[in-house]
Every structure is written in structure tokens, then in C-alpha cells.
Enzyme design. Structure first.
Site, short mmCIF file in Angstrom:
data_model
loop_
_atom_site.label_atom_id
_atom_site.label_comp_id
_atom_site.label_asym_id
_atom_site.label_seq_id
_atom_site.Cartn_x
_atom_site.Cartn_y
_atom_site.Cartn_z
N GLY A 117 0.84 -1.21 0.00
CA GLY A 117 0.00 0.00 0.00
C GLY A 117 0.87 1.24 0.00
O GLY A 117 2.09 1.17 0.19
N LEU A 118 0.22 2.36 -0.19
CA LEU A 118 0.92 3.64 -0.24
C LEU A 118 1.63 3.94 1.09
O LEU A 118 1.24 3.40 2.14
CB LEU A 118 -0.09 4.76 -0.50
CG LEU A 118 -0.73 4.83 -1.88
CD1 LEU A 118 -1.87 5.85 -1.87
CD2 LEU A 118 0.31 5.18 -2.95
N SER A 136 -0.40 4.39 4.46
CA SER A 136 -1.67 3.65 4.40
C SER A 136 -1.90 2.80 5.66
O SER A 136 -3.01 2.35 5.91
CB SER A 136 -1.72 2.75 3.15
OG SER A 136 -0.64 1.83 3.15
N LYS A 188 0.66 0.27 6.76
CA LYS A 188 1.31 -1.05 6.64
C LYS A 188 2.03 -1.46 7.92
O LYS A 188 1.85 -2.57 8.42
CB LYS A 188 2.33 -1.05 5.48
CG LYS A 188 1.73 -0.73 4.12
CD LYS A 188 2.77 -0.77 3.02
CE LYS A 188 3.88 0.25 3.18
NZ LYS A 188 3.45 1.66 3.12
N THR A 248 1.64 -0.24 10.90
CA THR A 248 0.66 -0.34 12.00
C THR A 248 -0.02 -1.70 11.96
O THR A 248 -0.15 -2.39 12.98
CB THR A 248 -0.38 0.79 11.86
OG1 THR A 248 0.32 2.03 11.85
CG2 THR A 248 -1.39 0.76 12.98
N ASP A 288 10.93 -0.02 5.58
CA ASP A 288 11.70 1.07 6.17
C ASP A 288 12.85 0.52 7.03
O ASP A 288 13.99 0.99 6.95
CB ASP A 288 10.77 1.91 7.07
CG ASP A 288 10.66 3.36 6.61
OD1 ASP A 288 11.53 3.80 5.85
OD2 ASP A 288 9.71 4.04 7.03
N ARG A 303 14.03 -0.49 -6.28
CA ARG A 303 12.81 -1.00 -5.62
C ARG A 303 12.62 -2.47 -5.99
O ARG A 303 12.26 -3.29 -5.12
CB ARG A 303 11.59 -0.20 -6.07
CG ARG A 303 11.54 1.23 -5.53
CD ARG A 303 10.21 1.86 -5.91
NE ARG A 303 10.22 3.29 -5.92
CZ ARG A 303 9.54 4.07 -5.06
NH1 ARG A 303 8.84 3.53 -4.10
NH2 ARG A 303 9.56 5.38 -5.18
N ASN A 335 15.01 -4.44 -3.98
CA ASN A 335 14.53 -4.40 -2.59
C ASN A 335 13.46 -5.48 -2.37
O ASN A 335 13.55 -6.29 -1.44
CB ASN A 335 13.96 -2.99 -2.33
CG ASN A 335 13.50 -2.77 -0.92
OD1 ASN A 335 14.10 -3.25 0.03
ND2 ASN A 335 12.42 -2.02 -0.76
N SER A 376 6.04 -1.82 -2.03
CA SER A 376 6.06 -2.76 -3.17
C SER A 376 5.10 -2.30 -4.26
O SER A 376 4.08 -2.95 -4.51
CB SER A 376 5.77 -4.19 -2.71
OG SER A 376 4.76 -4.28 -1.74
N1 LIG Z 1 10.62 8.09 -3.08
C1 LIG Z 1 10.02 7.42 -2.11
N2 LIG Z 1 8.87 6.72 -2.37
C2 LIG Z 1 8.28 6.04 -1.38
N3 LIG Z 1 8.75 5.95 -0.09
C3 LIG Z 1 9.88 6.62 0.20
C4 LIG Z 1 10.56 7.38 -0.79
N4 LIG Z 1 11.65 7.93 -0.20
C5 LIG Z 1 11.66 7.56 1.08
N5 LIG Z 1 10.60 6.75 1.33
C6 LIG Z 1 10.40 6.08 2.64
O1 LIG Z 1 10.72 4.72 2.40
C7 LIG Z 1 9.68 3.87 2.85
C8 LIG Z 1 9.31 2.83 1.79
O2 LIG Z 1 10.26 1.83 1.72
P1 LIG Z 1 9.90 0.47 0.99
O3 LIG Z 1 11.11 -0.38 1.07
O4 LIG Z 1 8.65 -0.07 1.56
O5 LIG Z 1 9.64 0.94 -0.52
S1 LIG Z 1 9.54 0.07 -1.85
O6 LIG Z 1 8.69 -1.09 -1.53
O7 LIG Z 1 10.89 -0.33 -2.25
O8 LIG Z 1 8.92 0.96 -2.85
C9 LIG Z 1 8.48 4.72 3.11
O9 LIG Z 1 7.94 4.22 4.32
P2 LIG Z 1 6.38 4.01 4.58
O10 LIG Z 1 5.84 5.40 4.77
O11 LIG Z 1 6.35 3.20 5.84
O12 LIG Z 1 5.74 3.29 3.43
C10 LIG Z 1 9.01 6.14 3.23
O13 LIG Z 1 9.19 6.46 4.60
N1 LIG Z 2 -6.21 1.91 11.04
C1 LIG Z 2 -5.73 3.11 11.36
N2 LIG Z 2 -6.53 4.04 11.89
C2 LIG Z 2 -6.04 5.26 12.20
N3 LIG Z 2 -4.78 5.65 12.04
C3 LIG Z 2 -3.93 4.76 11.49
C4 LIG Z 2 -4.37 3.45 11.12
N4 LIG Z 2 -3.33 2.80 10.60
C5 LIG Z 2 -2.28 3.65 10.64
N5 LIG Z 2 -2.65 4.83 11.18
C6 LIG Z 2 -1.77 6.00 11.37
O1 LIG Z 2 -1.38 6.42 10.07
C7 LIG Z 2 -0.01 6.77 10.06
C8 LIG Z 2 0.73 5.92 9.02
O2 LIG Z 2 0.72 4.58 9.47
P1 LIG Z 2 1.95 3.63 9.14
O3 LIG Z 2 1.64 2.31 9.74
O4 LIG Z 2 3.24 4.26 9.52
O5 LIG Z 2 1.84 3.55 7.54
P2 LIG Z 2 2.86 2.97 6.46
O6 LIG Z 2 3.71 1.95 7.16
O7 LIG Z 2 2.00 2.39 5.40
O8 LIG Z 2 3.64 4.16 5.99
C9 LIG Z 2 0.49 6.59 11.48
O9 LIG Z 2 0.46 7.84 12.12
C10 LIG Z 2 -0.50 5.64 12.10
O10 LIG Z 2 -0.63 5.85 13.48
#
Ligand SMILES: Nc1ncnc2c1ncn2[C@@H]1O[C@H](COP(=O)(O)OS(=O)(=O)O)[C@@H](OP(=O)(O)O)[C@H]1O
Ligand SMILES: Nc1ncnc2c1ncn2[C@@H]1O[C@H](COP(=O)(O)OP(=O)(O)O)[C@@H](O)[C@H]1O
Length: 207
Positions: free
Chosen positions: A37-38, A41, A43, A45, A67, A84, A87, A111
Site C-alpha cells: 500500500g501507499l 496507508s 502497513k 501499523t 523502512d 525497488r 529491494n 512494493s
Molecule cells: N521516493 C520514495 N517513495 C516512497 N517511499 C519513500 C521514498 N523515499 C523515502 N521513502 C520512505 O521509504 C519507505 C518505503 O520503503 P519500501 O522499502 O517499503 O519501498 S519500496 O517497496 O521499495 O517501494 C516509506 O515508508 P512508509 O511510509 O512506511 O511506506 C518512506 O518512509
Molecule cells: N487503522 C488506522 N486508523 C487510524 N490511524 C492509522 C491506522 N493505521 C495507521 N494509522 C496512522 O497512520 C499513520 C501511518 O501509518 P503507518 O503504519 O506508519 O503507515 P505505512 O507503514 O504504510 O507508511 C500513522 O500515524 C499511524 O498511526
């Protein structure tokens, strides 16, 4: 004797304790729960909440978080499409090893590319559970806990998923988690949805 990739003259060594033995010991079935997921989104959590719920039920799991892995195993990779892909490939291979160890391996990575996720599925097709956290970009961007969307919108991060790099949603995932009547399920509810699936499919007991 085989040639695999760049390795020549290599041999597979079988060990006497099998995956089935390990699964009996743990009373569960090794598998990969792949959360995609984005950014923002939910993930990580979901992965943590799922890990906790499984732990409370006496089931052994381990979280591979994108991360976190970028702090070690994948620290030489950036966010180009090629990086990516590499990764995801590495995490897929590690997840397969954890599943072979008998664990419920929870991989949480953006992903974004379908072909990379499908390649991971192909590593363990019968035991791959793809979970799509289908949260709208506006919600994820509104959360923006790390301030990355803001930087991406300002052009300070290039190639950010959902902004100027694509996210390809799954076509045939096992589980989709989405908002209901505009509300996101709580972390416990999201994890409960996955646990129910694992239970129904028999993953929470040995074969
Ligand atoms: N350009 C760009 N695009 C997306 N995300 C970015 C980027 N640069 C840094 N980050 C940070 O890296 C986390 C995503 O790492 P991933 O290994 O899950 O990415 S991927 O699956 O290889 O696309 C992602 O963490 P999450 O927010 O937990 O998804 C971001 O904190
Ligand atoms: N089901 C949910 N309801 C409310 N807030 C959420 C929920 N899941 C995640 N959050 C909040 O959204 C933000 C992003 O969550 P996170 O797990 O870090 O997302 P990702 O790993 O996809 O980047 C965090 O501040 C988290 O506390």
C-alpha cells in the site's frame, strides 16, 4: 550440480529436520503475509498489530518492514525502479526463508510494482497472502506522519510513490482492507481481518 545466476558448480544440501517437523513443533504453517500500500496507508501499523495478535494466540511471526530493512540488509538501495525491484526481490527471498523456518512472516513494504509482488508470490505460490491496504491517497497524504508527502509536493523528494512514481494496485489479492462509510478500520480490526483469514485457511495449526 547446478548453475544458478552467477554461481556455478553449486549443490543443494538437504537437512534431516524438515519444514513439516518445524511446523509441527510450532503448531502452525509457515507462510508469507505480504502487506502492500501507499506510504501512510498503515502497513507498519497493521504489521505490528497482526504480530501482537498472533503472539497472544501463541503463534510465531516476524515482521520484515521495508523502512527497517533499508537500515541494514537493503541500505545500499534507493528508490529508482531498479532499486525497488531489488529491494522487493531480497525481501521476498528472506520471507521465503522465514516461512520455511515455519514462521508467519509479515512483510510490509510499499512494493508498488505488480510484477515485483508477483515474482515474490511465485517463490511460494501456495503460501502467499497478499494484503492490499487500499487507502486513498488523500487519506495517506493527510496523515503524512513523516512529512514526506509535503516534501514530495514541494519537489524536494523526486519519485515519491503516489505523487510522481506509480503505485499499481493488486488485481487478485487475498485480502483487501478499505474504508467503510468513509471510516478506516482500527488497527485491531485490520489485524483481526487477517487473523480470521489465516484461521479459516488452516495456517494457525500444523498440517
Ligand atoms: N521516493 C520514495 N517513495 C516512497 N517511499 C519513500 C521514498 N523515499 C523515502 N521513502 C520512505 O521509504 C519507505 C518505503 O520503503 P519500501 O522499502 O517499503 O519501498 S519500496 O517497496 O521499495 O517501494 C516509506 O515508508 P512508509 O511510509 O512506511 O511506506 C518512506 O518512509
Ligand atoms: N487503522 C488506522 N486508523 C487510524 N490511524 C492509522 C491506522 N493505521 C495507521 N494509522 C496512522 O497512520 C499513520 C501511518 O501509518 P503507518 O503504519 O506508519 O503507515 P505505512 O507503514 O504504510 O507508511 C500513522 O500515524 C499511524 O498511526
Amino acid at each position: 550440480m547446478a548453475t544458478v545466476g552467477n554461481s556455478t558448480n553449486i549443490f543443494w544440501h538437504e537437512c534431516p529436520v524438515s519444514k513439516v517437523d518445524r511446523q509441527k513443533l510450532l503448531n502452525q504453517q509457515g507462510c508469507i503475509v505480504w502487506i502492500t500500500g501507499l506510504s501512510g496507508s498503515g502497513k507498519s501499523t497493521l504489521a505490528c498489530s497482526l504480530g501482537r495478535q498472533l503472539h497472544c494466540r501463541g503463534k510465531l511471526s516476524y515482521v520484515l518492514d521495508g523502512d527497517n530493512l533499508r537500515h541494514g540488509l537493503n541500505k545500499n538501495l534507493g528508490f529508482t525502479p531498479e532499486d525497488r525491484t531489488e529491494n522487493i526481490r531480497r525481501v521476498g527471498e528472506v520471507a521465503k526463508l522465514f516461512a520455511d523456518a515455519g514462521l508467519i512472516c509479515i512483510a510490509s513494504l510499499i512494493s508498488p510494482y505488480r510484477k515485483d509482488r508477483d515474482a515474490c508470490r511465485a517463490l511460494l505460490p501456495e503460501k502467499f497472502i497478499e494484503v492490499f491496504l487500499n487507502m486513498p491517497l488523500e487519506l495517506c497524504e493527510g496523515r503524512d506522519p513523516k512529512g514526506l508527502y509535503k516534501l514530495a509536493r514541494a519537489g524536494k523528494i523526486k519519485g515519491f510513490t503516489g505523487i510522481d512514481d506509480p503505485y499499481e494496485p493488486p488485481l487478485n489479492c487475498e485480502i483487501e482492507i478499505r474504508q467503510e462509510d468513509g471510516d478506516c478500520p482500527t488497527p485491531n480490526e485490520m489485524a483481526g481481518q487477517v487473523v480470521s483469514y489465516l484461521e479459516d485457511k488452516g495456517y494457525l495449526e500444523a498440517q
